[in-house]
Design a protein around this motif. Structure first.
Motif, PDB file in Angstrom:
ATOM      1  N   ASN A   1      16.496  30.571   6.639  1.00 59.01           N
ATOM      2  CA  ASN A   1      17.300  29.599   5.800  1.00 59.01           C
ATOM      3  C   ASN A   1      17.349  29.960   4.169  1.00 59.01           C
ATOM      4  OD1 ASN A   1      14.751  28.043   4.473  1.00 59.01           O
ATOM      5  ND2 ASN A   1      14.239  28.652   6.750  1.00 59.01           N
ATOM      6  N   MET A   2      17.857  29.250   3.681  1.00 60.09           N
ATOM      7  CA  MET A   2      18.310  29.720   2.220  1.00 60.09           C
ATOM      8  C   MET A   2      18.647  28.212   1.406  1.00 60.09           C
ATOM      9  SD  MET A   2      20.989  32.339   0.792  1.00 60.09           S
ATOM     10  CE  MET A   2      22.548  31.371   1.338  1.00 60.09           C
ATOM     11  N   TYR A   3      18.061  28.280   0.243  1.00 59.10           N
ATOM     12  CA  TYR A   3      18.405  27.093  -0.647  1.00 59.10           C
ATOM     13  C   TYR A   3      19.616  27.826  -1.588  1.00 59.10           C
ATOM     14  CZ  TYR A   3      18.610  23.726  -4.441  1.00 59.10           C
ATOM     15  OH  TYR A   3      19.157  22.976  -5.368  1.00 59.10           O
ATOM     16  N   ASP A   4      20.563  26.962  -1.578  1.00 59.28           N
ATOM     17  CA  ASP A   4      21.906  27.328  -2.172  1.00 59.28           C
ATOM     18  C   ASP A   4      22.137  26.202  -3.329  1.00 59.28           C
ATOM     19  OD1 ASP A   4      24.359  28.170  -3.612  1.00 59.28           O
ATOM     20  OD2 ASP A   4      24.904  29.073  -1.547  1.00 59.28           O
ATOM     21  N   SER A   5      21.782  26.712  -4.677  1.00 60.44           N
ATOM     22  CA  SER A   5      22.265  25.698  -5.816  1.00 60.44           C
ATOM     23  C   SER A   5      23.755  25.355  -5.779  1.00 60.44           C
ATOM     24  CB  SER A   5      21.997  26.296  -7.080  1.00 60.44           C
ATOM     25  OG  SER A   5      22.734  27.318  -7.340  1.00 60.44           O
ATOM     26  N   ARG A   6      24.770  26.036  -5.319  1.00 66.25           N
ATOM     27  CA  ARG A   6      26.028  25.919  -5.241  1.00 66.25           C
ATOM     28  C   ARG A   6      26.339  24.423  -4.346  1.00 66.25           C
ATOM     29  NH1 ARG A   6      28.153  31.427  -3.743  1.00 66.25           N
ATOM     30  NH2 ARG A   6      26.241  31.384  -2.515  1.00 66.25           N
ATOM     31  N   VAL A   7      25.338  24.114  -3.284  1.00 64.61           N
ATOM     32  CA  VAL A   7      25.536  23.033  -2.315  1.00 64.61           C
ATOM     33  C   VAL A   7      24.301  22.160  -2.462  1.00 64.61           C
ATOM     34  CG1 VAL A   7      27.036  24.031  -0.869  1.00 64.61           C
ATOM     35  CG2 VAL A   7      24.588  24.217  -0.620  1.00 64.61           C
ATOM     36  N   GLY A   8      23.500  22.490  -3.338  1.00 60.38           N
ATOM     37  CA  GLY A   8      22.256  21.533  -3.881  1.00 60.38           C
ATOM     38  C   GLY A   8      21.247  21.434  -2.533  1.00 60.38           C
ATOM     39  N   LYS A   9      21.410  22.216  -1.335  1.00 59.16           N
ATOM     40  CA  LYS A   9      20.296  22.077  -0.157  1.00 59.16           C
ATOM     41  C   LYS A   9      19.867  23.339   0.329  1.00 59.16           C
ATOM     42  CE  LYS A   9      24.192  20.771   2.821  1.00 59.16           C
ATOM     43  NZ  LYS A   9      24.402  19.819   3.723  1.00 59.16           N
ATOM     44  N   TYR A  10      19.190  23.288   1.267  1.00 51.34           N
ATOM     45  CA  TYR A  10      18.984  24.524   2.272  1.00 51.34           C
ATOM     46  C   TYR A  10      20.155  24.583   3.247  1.00 51.34           C
ATOM     47  CZ  TYR A  10      14.515  25.389   0.327  1.00 51.34           C
ATOM     48  OH  TYR A  10      13.372  25.952  -0.346  1.00 51.34           O
ATOM     49  N   VAL A  11      20.359  25.693   3.558  1.00 45.77           N
ATOM     50  CA  VAL A  11      21.375  25.961   4.665  1.00 45.77           C
ATOM     51  C   VAL A  11      20.507  26.819   5.721  1.00 45.77           C
ATOM     52  CG1 VAL A  11      23.520  27.166   5.297  1.00 45.77           C
ATOM     53  CG2 VAL A  11      23.167  25.815   2.959  1.00 45.77           C
ATOM     54  N   GLY A  12      20.536  26.721   6.969  1.00 46.99           N
ATOM     55  CA  GLY A  12      20.106  27.152   7.942  1.00 46.99           C
ATOM     56  C   GLY A  12      20.770  28.028   8.736  1.00 46.99           C
ATOM     57  N   PHE A  13      20.202  29.105   9.388  1.00 54.20           N
ATOM     58  CA  PHE A  13      20.896  30.171  10.352  1.00 54.20           C
ATOM     59  C   PHE A  13      20.168  30.495  11.641  1.00 54.20           C
ATOM     60  CE2 PHE A  13      21.280  31.296   5.645  1.00 54.20           C
ATOM     61  CZ  PHE A  13      22.704  31.352   5.585  1.00 54.20           C
ATOM     62  N   GLY A  14      20.715  30.014  12.555  1.00 57.18           N
ATOM     63  CA  GLY A  14      20.156  29.763  13.917  1.00 57.18           C
ATOM     64  C   GLY A  14      19.545  28.548  14.040  1.00 57.18           C
ATOM     65  N   SER A  15      19.186  28.372  15.399  1.00 58.47           N
ATOM     66  CA  SER A  15      18.463  27.116  15.634  1.00 58.47           C
ATOM     67  C   SER A  15      17.153  26.734  14.771  1.00 58.47           C
ATOM     68  CB  SER A  15      18.418  26.943  17.404  1.00 58.47           C
ATOM     69  OG  SER A  15      17.577  27.885  17.595  1.00 58.47           O
ATOM     70  N   TYR A  16      16.322  27.805  14.928  1.00 57.43           N
ATOM     71  CA  TYR A  16      15.032  27.659  14.346  1.00 57.43           C
ATOM     72  C   TYR A  16      15.247  27.717  12.715  1.00 57.43           C
ATOM     73  CZ  TYR A  16      10.380  28.645  12.830  1.00 57.43           C
ATOM     74  OH  TYR A  16       9.025  28.383  12.435  1.00 57.43           O
ATOM     75  N   GLY A  17      16.329  28.200  12.101  1.00 55.68           N
ATOM     76  CA  GLY A  17      16.509  28.116  10.825  1.00 55.68           C
ATOM     77  C   GLY A  17      17.028  26.837  10.249  1.00 55.68           C
TER      78      GLY A  17
ATOM     79  N   LYS B   1      16.616  23.835  11.950  1.00 52.74           N
ATOM     80  CA  LYS B   1      15.533  22.922  11.903  1.00 52.74           C
ATOM     81  C   LYS B   1      14.732  23.076  10.457  1.00 52.74           C
ATOM     82  CE  LYS B   1      14.659  22.091  16.660  1.00 52.74           C
ATOM     83  NZ  LYS B   1      13.801  22.163  17.849  1.00 52.74           N
ATOM     84  N   ASN B   2      14.419  24.102  10.201  1.00 59.96           N
ATOM     85  CA  ASN B   2      13.612  24.269   8.926  1.00 59.96           C
ATOM     86  C   ASN B   2      14.230  23.779   7.741  1.00 59.96           C
ATOM     87  OD1 ASN B   2      11.179  25.440  10.017  1.00 59.96           O
ATOM     88  ND2 ASN B   2      11.924  27.351   9.874  1.00 59.96           N
ATOM     89  N   ALA B   3      15.710  23.959   7.745  1.00 61.42           N
ATOM     90  CA  ALA B   3      16.510  23.674   6.687  1.00 61.42           C
ATOM     91  C   ALA B   3      16.362  22.145   6.483  1.00 61.42           C
ATOM     92  CB  ALA B   3      17.959  24.284   6.517  1.00 61.42           C
ATOM     93  N   GLU B   4      16.789  21.537   7.549  1.00 63.44           N
ATOM     94  CA  GLU B   4      16.683  19.877   7.537  1.00 63.44           C
ATOM     95  C   GLU B   4      15.416  19.322   7.161  1.00 63.44           C
ATOM     96  OE1 GLU B   4      17.827  19.214  11.728  1.00 63.44           O
ATOM     97  OE2 GLU B   4      19.976  19.639  11.283  1.00 63.44           O
ATOM     98  N   HIS B   5      14.298  20.042   7.593  1.00 62.69           N
ATOM     99  CA  HIS B   5      13.121  19.599   7.209  1.00 62.69           C
ATOM    100  C   HIS B   5      13.036  19.695   5.757  1.00 62.69           C
ATOM    101  CE1 HIS B   5       8.735  18.813   7.237  1.00 62.69           C
ATOM    102  NE2 HIS B   5       8.617  20.127   6.583  1.00 62.69           N
TER     103      HIS B   5
END
Length: 258
Positions: free
Chosen positions: A56-72, A74-78
């Motif tokens: 997962n990755m925090y991106d200042s362009r969207v102002g939130k975390y973005v996840g990659f894959g199901s586990y990622g 979930k982590n981003a939403e948390h």
């Protein structure tokens, strides 16, 4: 910030490694600042990588975390539900990225160091004899510079050569330009340097005093030699004349009174 041209990338945190002695799992956390051409546009990224895969990755362009894959995902939403973490990430855009951008600009884009210029002969020369002049441009920053030669105010391009721009240990540069010429008495030869640190182009004349002094010393030597020879010749003539026309004085003591 769509379409931003990233030319500069600055990683502002150490990579964190967590390994398991049996499973060999590796977790990496990378804080990354990426800048555009003018260093004012900035993108702040926090990348969480698990076993060489971006989770997962925090991106200042969207102002939130973005996840990659199901586990990622979930982590981003948390992470996005954690107000303190999101406030910290927004603050880090200024604390980490823009602060370091100012330091970067001061040491690179805004840095101006004017050159020191010297015009000199590589070896002794004489009027009427082919020789080479060197224009040394030293200790300037940034790298872009233009060096040219002038003879009596007119720019010359023939018989001119130059080294590449060379880097110094203190993040400044130097370059050397050469002009082959036959020196003429009374001619003005100049090296012109154009650089962004200078308010206007700098023109430095070649000081031919050494050649003129050489001839002045020769002239003075000849004059003193002539004076010395004349004095010696005059003394010899006077000595010869004294010996040739030296009449003995009458001895007044040879006559007696009666």
């Amino acid at each position: 910030m769509k379409g931003l041209n990233f030319l500069h990338s600055l990683t502002v945190s150490a990579v964190l490694l967590c390994t398991s002695p049996t499973g060999g799992y590796v977790f990496q956390g990378i804080y990354d600042c990426e800048y555009g051409d003018n260093i004012t546009d900035v993108v702040f990224l926090v990348k969480n990588i698990f076993n060489m895969k971006l989770n997962n990755m925090y991106d200042s362009r969207v102002g939130k975390y973005v996840g990659f894959g199901s586990y990622g995902i979930k982590n981003a939403e948390h992470y996005n539900t954690q107000a303190w973490k999101m406030a910290l990430r927004r603050a880090q855009v200024d604390i980490l990225c823009r602060y370091n951008a100012r330091l970067f600009r001061q040491s690179t884009l805004d840095r101006k160091v004017p050159p020191v210029v010297r015009v000199h002969l590589d070896k002794p020369a004489d009027y009427g004899v082919r020789t080479m002049l060197r224009c040394s441009v030293l200790g300037f920053y940034p790298q872009e510079v233009r060096v040219s030669w002038l003879r009596d105010g007119a720019e010359v391009s023939s018989d001119v050569s130059s080294t590449d721009v060379l880097a110094n240990e203190d993040w400044t540069f130097q370059v050397h330009s050469y002009l082959e010429l036959t020196p003429k008495r009374g001619e003005r030869v100049s090296c012109r340097v154009e650089h962004s640190s200078l308010p206007e182009s700098l023109e430095l004349d070649w000081d031919s005093f050494a050649l003129d002094a050489k001839y002045a010393k020769m002239t003075v030597g000849i004059v003193f030699s002539f004076v010395g020879f004349s004095a010696a010749a005059g003394g010899a003539v006077y000595f010869w004349w004294r010996r040739r026309f030296d009449f003995s004085r009458v001895d007044s003591q040879g006559s007696s009174s009666t």
